[in-house]
Design an enzyme around this catalytic site. Structure first.
Site, PDB file in Angstrom:
ATOM      1  N   ASP A  13       9.065   0.016  14.152  1.00 11.05           N
ATOM      2  CA  ASP A  13       7.749  -0.163  13.955  1.00 11.05           C
ATOM      3  C   ASP A  13       7.395  -1.443  13.699  1.00 11.05           C
ATOM      4  OD1 ASP A  13       4.864   0.783  12.892  1.00 11.05           O
ATOM      5  OD2 ASP A  13       5.711   2.584  13.156  1.00 11.05           O
ATOM      6  N   SER A  35       0.848   9.132  14.133  1.00  7.10           N
ATOM      7  CA  SER A  35       1.806   8.208  13.482  1.00  7.10           C
ATOM      8  C   SER A  35       2.203   8.537  11.918  1.00  7.10           C
ATOM      9  CB  SER A  35       1.268   6.728  13.502  1.00  7.10           C
ATOM     10  OG  SER A  35       1.481   6.100  14.466  1.00  7.10           O
ATOM     11  N   HIS A  93       1.357  -0.796   9.442  1.00  9.16           N
ATOM     12  CA  HIS A  93       1.799   0.406   9.964  1.00  9.16           C
ATOM     13  C   HIS A  93       2.829   0.923   9.630  1.00  9.16           C
ATOM     14  CE1 HIS A  93       2.861   3.331  13.361  1.00  9.16           C
ATOM     15  NE2 HIS A  93       1.381   3.567  13.213  1.00  9.16           N
TER      16      HIS A  93
END
Length: 564
Positions: free
Chosen positions: A178, A418, A238
């Site tokens: 990520d 996600s 994220h």
């Protein structure tokens, strides 16, 4: 076609779902409460006609032929000349392919012309764009647990409490490929040494290329930085959010709880300021699984689960599929987000790759989230949140307060596939921990599919086998295990009146022998008094599941059971 993964860049040949355009973050407080809402990060949508400046070339004969670099350079020179640009080889990939960079990003027609020229060059086996992929997150005891409906709600959640009665992920390594990770008290005790796999120093924002520091430097952008067209956006953090859903520390009277709170996290940074090239993502998968990547030390903690909350438009590329195949063969279950474009997942990679577990997203009502991709390529669905009505219907997890570079640790509500994928990665970690090394990625996928339940609202578009159910998945019997692996049945104690009605019962369990005071005991009912301890061990040709309960102890009361 291959891809580049990114939060929101317009320099790509394929576009995945947009990163969270609504996120609310909350810092931890010493009194154990959550407070202070983080300002909403502004996210921009990728351009409608993205382009890329990198292409992946496979040379006939495969890696190790000794001339792939020279052959690639010559092919790039010839192909670039045909379309009036310059191109040069910039690196090799772990799977043996070569990466070529052009003097400027090439949109669709030019990219296809360049690829056609590459493919026609002598010695070239295949050529594909190294396009940008995106984090698939769409907009949006532990005090935050009350807001984590996604874990405990019977209708819309994954029914995690029942699974925690069996296992919490001890000993399982989960890789998060990520944006990297930020320091957070809920994650630091679980984090293993990871790696920053971003080759391009400008995109990495850390002043160098690949290194052993997977810290998220922030994916904020301003103006034309990523070809967004004058718009700007704050950092998403994220990777930190995804990691928290998987394995945030539980029962510490602070923050939130992860699905597998005793699992270990392996952060692998592949997405930077303007996303990440697929070649870096593919190398990240290989490294996370314990494979060799040229110039890098071998990962000493190979992952059993790899989470890819990223995606890009187009078919699954040779480069990405090769990396997934290697991880799969190494015993790692690869879990991917279906994407947030409200269309068939077949159009997004890696959701459409083989040997992956593709996850769609559902909202607070238990219905498919309006943004979630769907269709035949979806294997299962998990909570991804839906903040249309209120932000608490998103997925709460770890985050950071920095608008650009890392600041104070925080918590955030986000939504997207996600957020759905790490729920499945967490359950996969529970299964791997419970059964042990003999539990294969295929077994994990089949178990998740077999125990999923229908969504609360019908999903005619296709939500795979349904909403994952952690409690059902962990309710294993010997029939659900690999050949020769067994789970002992529990010893039962009956403590009623302090006399002859107090008993303990040793069950009959295939492949298992029960022991008391050093001697084997047959199945049956025995008188109970004092403290009784019974343990289980495997018989020859059998082995106990790694996380199985193997000892039962009870101290009988000398008095009768109290009335009522």
């Amino acid at each position: 076609m291959t891809h580049r993964f990114s939060p929101r860049t317009a320099v790509a040949l394929a576009v995945a779902a947009v990163l969270a355009n609504t996120t609310l973050a909350l810092p931890a407080r010493a009194d154990g409460e959550l407070d202070n809402i983080r300002p909403t990060p502004q996210r921009a949508a990728p351009a409608a006609s993205p382009a890329t400046d990198q292409f992946i070339v496979g040379i006939q004969g495969g890696p190790g032929i000794g001339s792939e670099a020279a052959a690639t350079s010559e092919a790039a020179r010839m192909a670039a000349g045909r379309v009036g640009i310059a191109a040069q080889k910039v690196k090799g990939t772990a799977a043996g392919a070569q990466v070529v960079r052009t003097s400027r990003p090439l949109p669709g027609a030019e990219a296809e012309a360049f690829l056609a020229a590459l493919r026609s060059a002598p010695g070239v086996a295949y050529a594909e764009p190294d396009i940008i992929m995106h984090p698939a997150a769409e907009a949006p005891n532990d005090p935050g647990y009350q807001f984590q409906w996604n874990l405990w709600d019977d209708a819309a959640g994954i029914r995690l409490p029942g699974a925690w009665d069996v296992n919490r992920g001890e000993g399982t390594v989960v890789a998060v490929v990520d944006t990297g990770i930020t320091s957070h008290s809920e994650l630091n005790p679980r984090v293993l040494p990871g790696y920053d796999m971003i080759v391009d120093a400008a995109n990495a924002r850390d002043g160098d290329g690949r290194d052993a520091n997977p810290q998220d430097e922030g994916d904020w952008f301003a103006g034309e930085l990523c070809g967004i067209g004058g718009e700007s956006g704050t950092s998403s953090w994220h990777g930190t959010h995804v990691a928290g859903t998987i394995a945030a520390v539980a029962n510490n009277k602070d923050g939130v709880a992860g699905v597998a709170p005793e699992a270990r996290l392996l952060p692998v940074r592949a997405l930077g300021a303007c996303g990440g090239y697929e070649s870096d993502v593919a190398d990240s998968i290989i490294w996370a699984a314990g494979g060799q990547v040229a110039g890098l030390p071998v990962n000493p903690n190979p992952a059993r689960v790899i989470n890819l909350s990223v995606g890009g438009d187009g078919p699954c590329s040779v480069t990405l599929q090769n990396a997934i195949n290697l991880a799969h063969k190494a015993g790692a279950a690869v879990v991917v987000a279906a994407g947030n474009s409200n269309r068939p997942a077949s159009g997004m990679s890696p959701a459409n790759c083989k040997k992956v577990i593709t996850v769609a997203a559902s909202g607070r009502t238990g219905a498919r989230a309006s943004y979630s991709n769907y269709g035949d390529d979806v294997d299962v669905t998990a909570p991804g949140g839906d903040i249309t009505s209120q932000f608490t219907e998103g997925i709460l997890s770890t985050s950071n307060f920095g608008a650009t570079t890392p600041g104070l640790e925080a918590y955030a509500f986000m939504q997207g596939t996600s957020m759905a994928a790490p729920h499945v990665s967490g359950i996969a970690a529970l299964l791997m921990s419970e059964v042990g090394s003999s539990y294969t990625p295929e077994m994990v996928e089949k178990r998740l599919e077999a125990t999923a339940r229908p969504l609360a609202v019908d999903c005619p578009e296709g939500c795979g086998h349904g909403l994952v159910d952690a409690a059902e998945a962990l309710d294993l019997s010997n029939e659900d295990l690999p050949a020769g692996v067994v789970l002992p049945k529990a010893v039962k104690f009956t403590d009623k009146d302090g006399t002859k009605k107090d008993t303990f019962t040793v069950p009959s369990s295939r492949g298992v022998e029960y022991v008391r005071d050093g001697a084997a005991v047959k199945a049956g009912e025995y008188p109970g008094s004092g403290t009784v301890a019974v343990s289980a061990r495997s018989l020859p040709k059998y082995s106990l599941a790694a996380g199985a309960t193997t000892q039962w102890t009870h101290t009988f009361s000398p008095d009768s059971e109290p009335a009522g």
